[in-house]
Design a protein around this motif. Structure first.
Motif, PDB file in Angstrom:
ATOM      1  N   LYS A  70       0.839  -1.260   0.115  1.00  0.00           N
ATOM      2  CA  LYS A  70       0.242   0.153   0.035  1.00  0.00           C
ATOM      3  C   LYS A  70       0.763   1.212   0.077  1.00  0.00           C
ATOM      4  O   LYS A  70       0.468   2.084  -0.767  1.00  0.00           O
ATOM      5  CB  LYS A  70      -0.957   0.029   1.249  1.00  0.00           C
ATOM      6  CG  LYS A  70      -2.158  -0.945   0.853  1.00  0.00           C
ATOM      7  CD  LYS A  70      -3.128  -0.796   2.062  1.00  0.00           C
ATOM      8  CE  LYS A  70      -4.101  -1.667   2.216  1.00  0.00           C
ATOM      9  NZ  LYS A  70      -4.982  -1.877   3.213  1.00  0.00           N
ATOM     10  N   PRO A  71       1.659   1.421   0.948  1.00  0.00           N
ATOM     11  CA  PRO A  71       2.663   2.918   1.027  1.00  0.00           C
ATOM     12  C   PRO A  71       3.417   2.823  -0.360  1.00  0.00           C
ATOM     13  O   PRO A  71       3.234   4.317  -0.711  1.00  0.00           O
ATOM     14  CB  PRO A  71       3.588   2.610   2.041  1.00  0.00           C
ATOM     15  CG  PRO A  71       3.456   1.093   2.393  1.00  0.00           C
ATOM     16  CD  PRO A  71       2.178   0.531   1.922  1.00  0.00           C
ATOM     17  N   PHE A  72       3.522   2.298  -1.246  1.00  0.00           N
ATOM     18  CA  PHE A  72       4.409   2.469  -2.537  1.00  0.00           C
ATOM     19  C   PHE A  72       3.066   3.247  -3.301  1.00  0.00           C
ATOM     20  O   PHE A  72       3.557   4.353  -3.981  1.00  0.00           O
ATOM     21  CB  PHE A  72       4.903   1.085  -2.980  1.00  0.00           C
ATOM     22  CG  PHE A  72       5.965   0.730  -2.417  1.00  0.00           C
ATOM     23  CD1 PHE A  72       7.292   1.183  -2.820  1.00  0.00           C
ATOM     24  CD2 PHE A  72       5.866  -0.494  -1.743  1.00  0.00           C
ATOM     25  CE1 PHE A  72       8.476   0.558  -2.141  1.00  0.00           C
ATOM     26  CE2 PHE A  72       6.886  -1.026  -0.921  1.00  0.00           C
ATOM     27  CZ  PHE A  72       8.435  -0.455  -1.337  1.00  0.00           C
ATOM     28  N   ILE A  73       2.245   2.559  -3.217  1.00  0.00           N
ATOM     29  CA  ILE A  73       1.006   3.164  -4.137  1.00  0.00           C
ATOM     30  C   ILE A  73       0.513   4.461  -3.647  1.00  0.00           C
ATOM     31  O   ILE A  73       0.344   5.432  -4.432  1.00  0.00           O
ATOM     32  CB  ILE A  73      -0.184   2.148  -4.480  1.00  0.00           C
ATOM     33  CG1 ILE A  73       0.409   0.765  -4.999  1.00  0.00           C
ATOM     34  CG2 ILE A  73      -1.189   2.800  -5.140  1.00  0.00           C
ATOM     35  CD1 ILE A  73      -0.565  -0.112  -5.105  1.00  0.00           C
ATOM     36  N   PHE A  74       0.265   4.657  -2.265  1.00  0.00           N
ATOM     37  CA  PHE A  74      -0.155   5.855  -1.800  1.00  0.00           C
ATOM     38  C   PHE A  74       0.906   6.865  -2.043  1.00  0.00           C
ATOM     39  O   PHE A  74       0.556   8.171  -2.176  1.00  0.00           O
ATOM     40  CB  PHE A  74      -0.305   5.678  -0.240  1.00  0.00           C
ATOM     41  CG  PHE A  74      -1.228   4.839   0.199  1.00  0.00           C
ATOM     42  CD1 PHE A  74      -2.461   4.350  -0.655  1.00  0.00           C
ATOM     43  CD2 PHE A  74      -1.526   4.329   1.648  1.00  0.00           C
ATOM     44  CE1 PHE A  74      -3.198   3.394  -0.223  1.00  0.00           C
ATOM     45  CE2 PHE A  74      -2.511   3.489   1.872  1.00  0.00           C
ATOM     46  CZ  PHE A  74      -3.368   3.280   0.916  1.00  0.00           C
ATOM     47  N   GLY A  75       2.171   6.726  -1.724  1.00  0.00           N
ATOM     48  CA  GLY A  75       3.376   7.693  -2.093  1.00  0.00           C
ATOM     49  C   GLY A  75       2.982   8.017  -3.267  1.00  0.00           C
ATOM     50  O   GLY A  75       3.144   9.327  -3.741  1.00  0.00           O
ATOM     51  N   TYR A  76       3.214   7.319  -4.481  1.00  0.00           N
ATOM     52  CA  TYR A  76       3.096   7.652  -5.776  1.00  0.00           C
ATOM     53  C   TYR A  76       2.034   8.691  -5.954  1.00  0.00           C
ATOM     54  O   TYR A  76       2.025   9.579  -6.487  1.00  0.00           O
ATOM     55  CB  TYR A  76       3.110   6.581  -6.519  1.00  0.00           C
ATOM     56  CG  TYR A  76       2.909   6.629  -8.039  1.00  0.00           C
ATOM     57  CD1 TYR A  76       4.044   7.430  -8.590  1.00  0.00           C
ATOM     58  CD2 TYR A  76       1.784   6.512  -8.738  1.00  0.00           C
ATOM     59  CE1 TYR A  76       3.854   7.592 -10.152  1.00  0.00           C
ATOM     60  CE2 TYR A  76       1.599   6.805 -10.252  1.00  0.00           C
ATOM     61  CZ  TYR A  76       2.588   7.328 -11.036  1.00  0.00           C
ATOM     62  OH  TYR A  76       2.575   7.761 -12.055  1.00  0.00           O
ATOM     63  N   LEU A  77       0.649   8.160  -5.764  1.00  0.00           N
ATOM     64  CA  LEU A  77      -0.540   9.105  -5.632  1.00  0.00           C
ATOM     65  C   LEU A  77      -0.473  10.424  -4.921  1.00  0.00           C
ATOM     66  O   LEU A  77      -0.599  11.447  -5.557  1.00  0.00           O
ATOM     67  CB  LEU A  77      -1.782   8.184  -5.198  1.00  0.00           C
ATOM     68  CG  LEU A  77      -2.239   7.091  -6.188  1.00  0.00           C
ATOM     69  CD1 LEU A  77      -3.319   6.385  -5.224  1.00  0.00           C
ATOM     70  CD2 LEU A  77      -2.751   7.491  -7.210  1.00  0.00           C
TER      71      LEU A  77
END
Ligand SMILES: Nc1ncnc2c1ncn2[C@@H]1O[C@H](COP(=O)(O)OP(=O)(O)O)[C@@H](O)[C@H]1O
Ligand SMILES: [Mg+2]
Lengths: 248, 258
Positions: B198-205
């Motif tokens: 999750k945090p990878f995707i959250f960080g990108y968004l």
């Protein structure tokens, strides 16, 4: 040579320029005058290809820049040295690095070469003592000078573009910036386009005046024509001149 | 503004947002690379956020454990506190809380900084000299966020679990070693994977949204306020909605039955 041919531009639904046409040589000294929000900065951005007009042509040395890609615009932009409104220094970098920025990023010079050029440029504009300071520590006048030094750093230029170079400065510092602008152009006979809403600044520097109002050019001519213009808006705008100049 | 105009501008905005997202990936491997900017952004997004993330997660962990202890002890199931804290924090609360703190601290900062660079013509200056602002300004921030948010999430998870431990053991008088062993039993591949993707995707968004609103800033101090607010609100909504969607996908993919 800069040619604007019936250029229209709008930000969203807000029409800023409504059919601007003019021709200018690189060695001319031109002032673009008009009220704030009249679209003067927009003209500069169009010349540099930072924005694209809705309609009309913009030719720089015969090349229509309105359909060029970002990479193709680079050589066009290199013909100009631009000093944006308020200087636009990078506020996370000290003065020295600001001036060195493009020599480092684009010309890829060695460090000693860069720093010797930086101090030369800074002393040319008269702020050599500011090398180590951060932009927020500079006074308004010094800020503008550093911005001019950075614009000079790129080397050969055909024309200077100044956006409101004296805005927000006290009269003494305005005088200094004006004489710096004059010096820089006199030395190598390079023209400039200066954007301002202070007629007196334009009067001291330029031989051609372009007046903008409501997105249109309402006047384009030299000193004599300016003084004898019958256009009510122009007369309103140049009123202050008559107190300051004696020869007319 | 008429309805059709509204739809048109919305579609146009979505399009330019997607373009920014795509460019931030495609231009990643094109020269030049701006390592100094990347390091600076990582420092700002990562190292300087550790304290605030820890602080928030500590209190969230304590509150969670407190609620669970109170409820579970009335049922005589106090020993499950550790298990539930473990699952909740690793899979859901840790990533989400850290992301929300990250939005407020880093996302808002990115929008405000890029916005003032736009208003001060600094971005224009870069373009005039042929430097791509996406490469110089956007990509370092996106990379910094994608790398640093997962790191912060790990720290946040840990602190959250420590907070839970403090309450469970010292306030609710449970066995500390049992708390830890139930946490460790929850560190299965499924749980850790679903919490750490999750945090990878959250960080990108978050960084794409923040940079996008920063770049669109116009109209002085008021415009800066509007774009910062929009960036934070949009990020919060998108992250929470994305969290739900990811949870659904992950539960399915990892073979949990509902
Ligand atoms: N990025 C932008 N988005 C929307 N409107 C803008 C933007 N930049 C400028 N404007 C508007 O366009 C008009 C002309 O702006 P500008 O060319 O900066 O005027 P000037 O330099 O003559 O003061 C102003 O009314 C301004 O509010
Ligand atoms: Mg302006």
């Amino acid at each position: 040579m800069i040619v604007f041919d019936d250029v229209w531009f709008s930000y969203g639904s807000r029409e800023v320029l409504k059919g601007i046409s003019f021709k200018a040589d690189f060695h001319e000294r031109i002032a673009v005058l008009g009220e704030s929000g009249g679209g003067k900065t927009t003209i500069l951005k169009l010349i540099l290809g930072l924005i694209v007009p809705d309609k009309g042509k913009i030719l720089i040395d015969g090349i229509d820049i309105t359909s060029l890609k970002e990479e193709e615009l680079i050589p066009i932009r290199r013909k100009f040295s631009i000093v944006f409104q308020e200087g636009a220094l990078f506020d996370s970098l000290p003065v020295k690095e600001n001036v060195a920025f493009f020599m480092r990023e684009l010309l890829k010079l060695p460090d000693e070469e860069i720093y010797s050029r930086v101090s030369k440029l800074l002393s040319r504009v008269g702020v050599q003592e500011a090398e180590e300071l951060m932009p927020e520590e500079l006074s308004g006048g010094m800020h503008r000078r550093v911005a001019i030094a950075r614009a000079l750093a790129i080397g050969k230029t055909k024309m200077f573009l100044y956006d409101e170079p004296t805005a927000g400065l006290d009269p003494i510092n305005s005088e200094r910036i004006i004489s710096l602008i004059k010096d820089l152009s006199d030395k190598e006979n390079i023209g400039f386009m200066i954007i301002t809403h202070v007629v007196y600044v334009a009067w001291q520097l330029c031989d051609r005046f372009i007046f903008m109002k409501d997105g249109k050019i309402i006047f384009d001519g030299n000193k004599e024509e300016l003084i004898s213009s019958k256009h009510p808006s122009v007369r309103e705008f140049i009123k202050e001149l008559f107190f300051k100049i004696k020869e007319y | 503004m008429s309805i059709t105009d509204k739809i048109k501008t919305t579609l146009y905005e979505l399009q330019s947002f997607y373009l920014l997202c795509l460019h931030s990936i495609f231009k990643l491997f094109k020269k030049p690379f701006y390592f100094d900017d990347l390091i600076e952004q990582m420092e700002y997004a990562g190292a300087s956020s550790v304290l605030i993330v820890s602080l928030v997660c500590l209190f969230v962990g304590m509150a969670l454990s407190l609620q669970l202890s109170a409820e579970l002890s009335s049922l005589g199931l106090k020993m499950y506190t550790g298990k539930i804290v473990g699952i909740a924090v690793i899979r859901e609360i840790g990533p989400l809380v850290t992301a929300l703190v990250f939005i407020g601290r880093v996302g808002a900062g990115q929008t405000a900084e890029i916005g003032s660079m736009i208003l001060g013509h600094q971005i224009d200056t870069l373009r005039v000299y042929g430097i791509d602002p996406i490469k110089k300004v956007v990509i370092p921030r996106v990379i910094a966020s994608v790398v640093m948010l997962p790191c912060l999430t790990i720290i946040g998870d840990l602190v959250c679990i420590f907070g839970g431990y403090y309450i469970a053991v010292l306030v609710s008088n449970q066995s500390g070693s049992f708390y830890w062993s139930s946490i460790i039993r929850e560190l299965t591949f499924q749980n850790v994977f679903s919490g750490s993707i999750k945090p990878f995707i959250f960080g990108y968004l978050i960084s794409c949204i923040s940079c996008y609103y920063g770049i669109r800033t116009k109209g002085g101090a008021k415009g800066l306020r509007i774009s910062t607010t929009k960036a934070v609100v949009t990020s919060i909504v998108v992250v929470i909605a994305m969290d739900f969607i990811l949870t659904r996908i992950l539960l399915y993919a990892l073979g949990f039955s509902l």
